[in-house]
Design a protein around this motif. Structure first.
Motif, mmCIF file in Angstrom:
data_model
loop_
_atom_site.group_PDB
_atom_site.id
_atom_site.type_symbol
_atom_site.label_atom_id
_atom_site.label_comp_id
_atom_site.label_asym_id
_atom_site.label_seq_id
_atom_site.Cartn_x
_atom_site.Cartn_y
_atom_site.Cartn_z
ATOM 1 N N LEU A 53 0.835 -1.204 0.000
ATOM 2 C CA LEU A 53 0.000 0.000 0.000
ATOM 3 C C LEU A 53 0.869 1.253 0.000
ATOM 4 C CD1 LEU A 53 -2.756 -1.009 2.594
ATOM 5 C CD2 LEU A 53 -3.019 -0.896 0.113
ATOM 6 N N LYS A 54 1.955 1.227 0.762
ATOM 7 C CA LYS A 54 2.847 2.386 0.827
ATOM 8 C C LYS A 54 3.567 2.598 -0.499
ATOM 9 C CE LYS A 54 3.633 2.559 5.812
ATOM 10 N NZ LYS A 54 4.611 2.542 6.922
ATOM 11 N N MET A 55 3.899 1.527 -1.188
ATOM 12 C CA MET A 55 4.532 1.653 -2.500
ATOM 13 C C MET A 55 3.605 2.368 -3.482
ATOM 14 S SD MET A 55 6.264 -2.142 -2.739
ATOM 15 C CE MET A 55 6.802 -1.958 -4.443
ATOM 16 N N ILE A 56 2.330 1.982 -3.478
ATOM 17 C CA ILE A 56 1.357 2.618 -4.368
ATOM 18 C C ILE A 56 1.143 4.071 -3.978
ATOM 19 C CG2 ILE A 56 -1.049 2.588 -5.138
ATOM 20 C CD1 ILE A 56 -1.032 -0.461 -4.608
ATOM 21 N N ALA A 57 0.974 4.315 -2.670
ATOM 22 C CA ALA A 57 0.721 5.681 -2.196
ATOM 23 C C ALA A 57 1.897 6.607 -2.500
ATOM 24 C CB ALA A 57 0.427 5.662 -0.695
ATOM 25 N N ASP A 58 3.112 6.112 -2.359
ATOM 26 C CA ASP A 58 4.289 6.923 -2.673
ATOM 27 C C ASP A 58 4.303 7.295 -4.150
ATOM 28 O OD1 ASP A 58 5.248 6.960 -0.094
ATOM 29 O OD2 ASP A 58 6.635 5.273 -0.379
ATOM 30 N N LEU A 59 4.008 6.332 -5.008
ATOM 31 C CA LEU A 59 3.974 6.605 -6.440
ATOM 32 C C LEU A 59 2.906 7.645 -6.776
ATOM 33 C CD1 LEU A 59 4.801 6.068 -9.347
ATOM 34 C CD2 LEU A 59 3.353 4.022 -9.336
ATOM 35 N N MET A 60 1.716 7.508 -6.168
ATOM 36 C CA MET A 60 0.633 8.452 -6.418
ATOM 37 C C MET A 60 0.982 9.852 -5.925
ATOM 38 S SD MET A 60 -2.600 6.004 -5.379
ATOM 39 C CE MET A 60 -3.914 7.137 -5.826
ATOM 40 N N SER A 61 1.522 9.927 -4.712
ATOM 41 C CA SER A 61 1.861 11.234 -4.137
ATOM 42 C C SER A 61 2.986 11.912 -4.901
ATOM 43 C CB SER A 61 2.222 11.080 -2.651
ATOM 44 O OG SER A 61 1.063 10.796 -1.879
ATOM 45 N N ASN A 62 3.975 11.127 -5.316
ATOM 46 C CA ASN A 62 5.077 11.710 -6.083
ATOM 47 C C ASN A 62 4.602 12.192 -7.445
ATOM 48 O OD1 ASN A 62 6.894 11.189 -4.014
ATOM 49 N ND2 ASN A 62 7.548 9.225 -4.855
ATOM 50 N N ALA A 63 3.686 11.447 -8.056
ATOM 51 C CA ALA A 63 3.216 11.796 -9.393
ATOM 52 C C ALA A 63 2.311 13.022 -9.379
ATOM 53 C CB ALA A 63 2.477 10.607 -10.012
ATOM 54 N N THR A 64 1.541 13.170 -8.298
ATOM 55 C CA THR A 64 0.586 14.291 -8.218
ATOM 56 C C THR A 64 1.139 15.482 -7.454
ATOM 57 O OG1 THR A 64 -0.428 13.369 -6.211
ATOM 58 C CG2 THR A 64 -1.393 12.724 -8.336
ATOM 59 N N GLY A 65 2.245 15.289 -6.747
ATOM 60 C CA GLY A 65 2.786 16.360 -5.915
ATOM 61 C C GLY A 65 1.934 16.641 -4.699
ATOM 62 N N ASP A 66 1.150 15.649 -4.276
ATOM 63 C CA ASP A 66 0.235 15.805 -3.148
ATOM 64 C C ASP A 66 0.438 14.635 -2.196
ATOM 65 O OD1 ASP A 66 -1.966 16.024 -1.397
ATOM 66 O OD2 ASP A 66 -3.209 16.943 -2.954
ATOM 67 N N ASP A 67 0.719 14.931 -0.934
ATOM 68 C CA ASP A 67 1.002 13.879 0.049
ATOM 69 C C ASP A 67 -0.243 13.210 0.622
ATOM 70 O OD1 ASP A 67 3.748 14.010 -0.107
ATOM 71 O OD2 ASP A 67 3.935 15.524 1.472
ATOM 72 N N LYS A 68 -1.428 13.547 0.108
ATOM 73 C CA LYS A 68 -2.657 13.041 0.745
ATOM 74 C C LYS A 68 -2.751 11.512 0.705
ATOM 75 C CE LYS A 68 -5.418 13.871 -3.450
ATOM 76 N NZ LYS A 68 -6.422 14.769 -4.072
ATOM 77 N N TYR A 69 -2.243 10.884 -0.345
ATOM 78 C CA TYR A 69 -2.299 9.421 -0.411
ATOM 79 C C TYR A 69 -1.294 8.802 0.546
ATOM 80 C CZ TYR A 69 -4.841 10.635 -4.655
ATOM 81 O OH TYR A 69 -5.736 11.187 -5.535
ATOM 82 N N ARG A 70 -0.098 9.335 0.534
ATOM 83 C CA ARG A 70 0.942 8.842 1.449
ATOM 84 C C ARG A 70 0.516 9.029 2.906
ATOM 85 N NH1 ARG A 70 4.858 11.855 -0.307
ATOM 86 N NH2 ARG A 70 5.859 10.332 -1.671
#
Length: 485
Positions: free
Chosen positions: A421-438
């Motif tokens: 889950l953290k791997m996915i959230a990191d990818l999403m947050s890095n791609a969007t520039g938003d830490d909300k998923y992480r």
């Protein structure tokens, strides 16, 4: 489908497609009972200010006349859907006058079974059908069970993401078949790992004494098949996370051997149609008419496809004179409906934005994780984990059944899942520039090792600290939520 989790994530990262993971179409459905200030169920009709129940696409009723259902259209972001739910909820609060919205999934103080009002509809073909269907539910399961409420979360992946996955993994197969396959694969993993969502977000550890008759009836059934289980189950209040999705709630998972594994659209369709056309002796004996009034649609195992309970449903927009099953068979899966979420009494809308960010990550985990067909043996373990978490989820050192047959501690299995889950959230947050998923994943991770963060435990502690009973707690939360802007 032979997918490799790490390879898929690496492809999204390498091709700079991580932003697609956060995109899609999102919508909510929230059910709530109307109550009066004492916490008793409101027995007034559905407020006329909301208009015709069959015509109002935003505010209607569920099972009971007092059972408000609020429905958003779909939006391109979770935030837009959440804001629309807030708008609808505010409209309902203004429209019900001095009444309140009950903030919990398990029902408030209920009157005698005979006095619970089934929702009435206009005298049209559709309205008559809906009323008879509800009468059938009351006849088969009792009205009290139908008074449970929850949140349904509807979402579909962005078309560009589906296209990317097809180019990456489609291997030349028909695109509609590929889309069906990935949604059924996701659904199987959702079934396998739904215990995690029940643990993290279960918020119905208690019920009102007027619901005890339902529980007592179920305990008698348990006693016949497992007399040694009864004493531990009677202590469910000590450890429960979600009575709503337990065997004490609205679930016919264990009835009639309804082993639907979601291994393919063809299998799913055939099994549902068989349940809808197979006579059930007990239901048939109840009859179709009483006092010249029809009291159920038929005497089959399922009156219609809606009666089949599942914690997740695969759906397609329906056309005129078309059922959901017809639409799925003709055009395949369009979106999924997550049905396992309890109302959180500490949130005005029954859920939080952070919770939805986490669930988006969780659904991607279910999509990317390897998803073999479900066997009968695995299906039994899936349901065992479900029921262990609902009634004993807050118990220290709870053991679950991994699908290779070995026992594993909840915390250990949870840790394994959170790595991904953290791997996915990191990818999403890095791609969007938003830490909300992480941030959402990090905050939910804390619940594995500190149950004080669990909604079910928070409810338990607040009731204990404030010396409140179920009705006092729920009514206080309803008033508090009303005062939140």
């Amino acid at each position: 489908m032979n997918w490799d989790f790490s390879e898929i994530l690496t492809s999204f990262l390498k091709d700079k497609k991580g932003k697609l993971l956060s995109e899609g179409n999102f919508g909510f459905e929230r059910e709530s009972q109307r109550i009066i200030s004492s916490g008793d169920l409101a027995l007034t009709p559905h407020p006329p200010v909301f208009g015709d129940k069959l015509e109002n696409q935003r505010i209607t009723t569920d099972f009971s006349e007092s059972h408000i259902e609020m429905i958003t259209p779909t939006f391109k972001t979770i935030e837009e859907a959440y804001e629309e739910l807030n708008t609808i909820c505010t409209e309902v609060e203004n429209g019900i006058g001095d009444e309140l919205l009950w903030p919990l999934s398990m029902p408030p103080k209920l009157p005698d079974e005979n006095n619970i009002p089934i929702a009435s509809f206009p005298d049209s073909e559709e309205g008559i059908y809906k009323e008879i269907y509800r009468k059938g539910l009351a006849l088969r399961y009792g009205k009290k069970m139908q008074m449970i409420s929850g949140i349904h979360y509807n979402f579909s992946f962005d078309k560009e993401m589906v296209d990317y996955l097809y180019d990456l993994l489609g291997n030349g197969k028909d695109k509609r078949s590929f889309i069906n396959e990935i949604h059924f694969a996701l659904t199987r993993n959702f079934l396998r790992y739904r215990w995690m969502l029940i643990y993290l977000f279960g918020a119905s550890p208690f019920c009102h004494p007027t619901y005890y008759s339902v529980i007592d009836k179920e305990i008698k059934i348990i006693q016949k098949s497992c007399s040694s289980c009864v004493e531990s189950i009677k202590n469910f209040n000590q450890y429960a996370t979600s009575l709503r999705v337990s065997r004490f709630g609205y679930s016919n998972i264990l009835k009639h051997n309804q082993n639907i594994y979601f291994n393919s659209l063809d299998e799913y369709s055939k099994k549902i149609r068989k349940l809808m056309t197979t006579r059930n002796d007990d239901y048939s004996k109840l009859g179709l008419y009483k006092n010249n009034s029809q009291i159920q649609l038929n005497g089959n195992i399922l009156q219609n496809e809606s009666e089949f309970y599942s914690s997740i449903r695969l759906k397609q927009n329906i056309g005129k004179d078309e059922t959901q099953l017809d639409a799925l068979e003709k055009r395949g899966v369009q979106y999924v409906e997550v049905r396992i979420l309890d109302l959180n009494p500490f949130e005005k809308l029954g859920l939080s934005l952070e919770q939805m960010y986490f669930i988006q990550v969780f659904m991607l985990f279910c999509l990317f994780e390897q998803s073999n067909p479900i066997t009968e043996e695995e299906y039994d373990r899936i349901n065992l984990n479900h029921h262990l978490i609902t009634l004993f989820g807050r118990k220290e050192n709870l053991l679950l059944q991994k699908y290779n047959g070995r026992a594993i501690a909840l915390k250990q299995w949870g840790e394994e899942i959170f790595v991904k889950l953290k791997m996915i959230a990191d990818l999403m947050s890095n791609a969007t520039g938003d830490d909300k998923y992480r941030n959402s994943v990090e905050n939910e991770h804390k619940k594995l090792f500190d149950i004080s963060f669990l909604p079910s435990e928070r409810i338990h502690r607040e009731m204990e600290n404030n010396k409140e009973d179920f009705l006092e707690f729920g009514t206080r939360c309803a008033v508090n939520n009303l005062n939140i802007n």
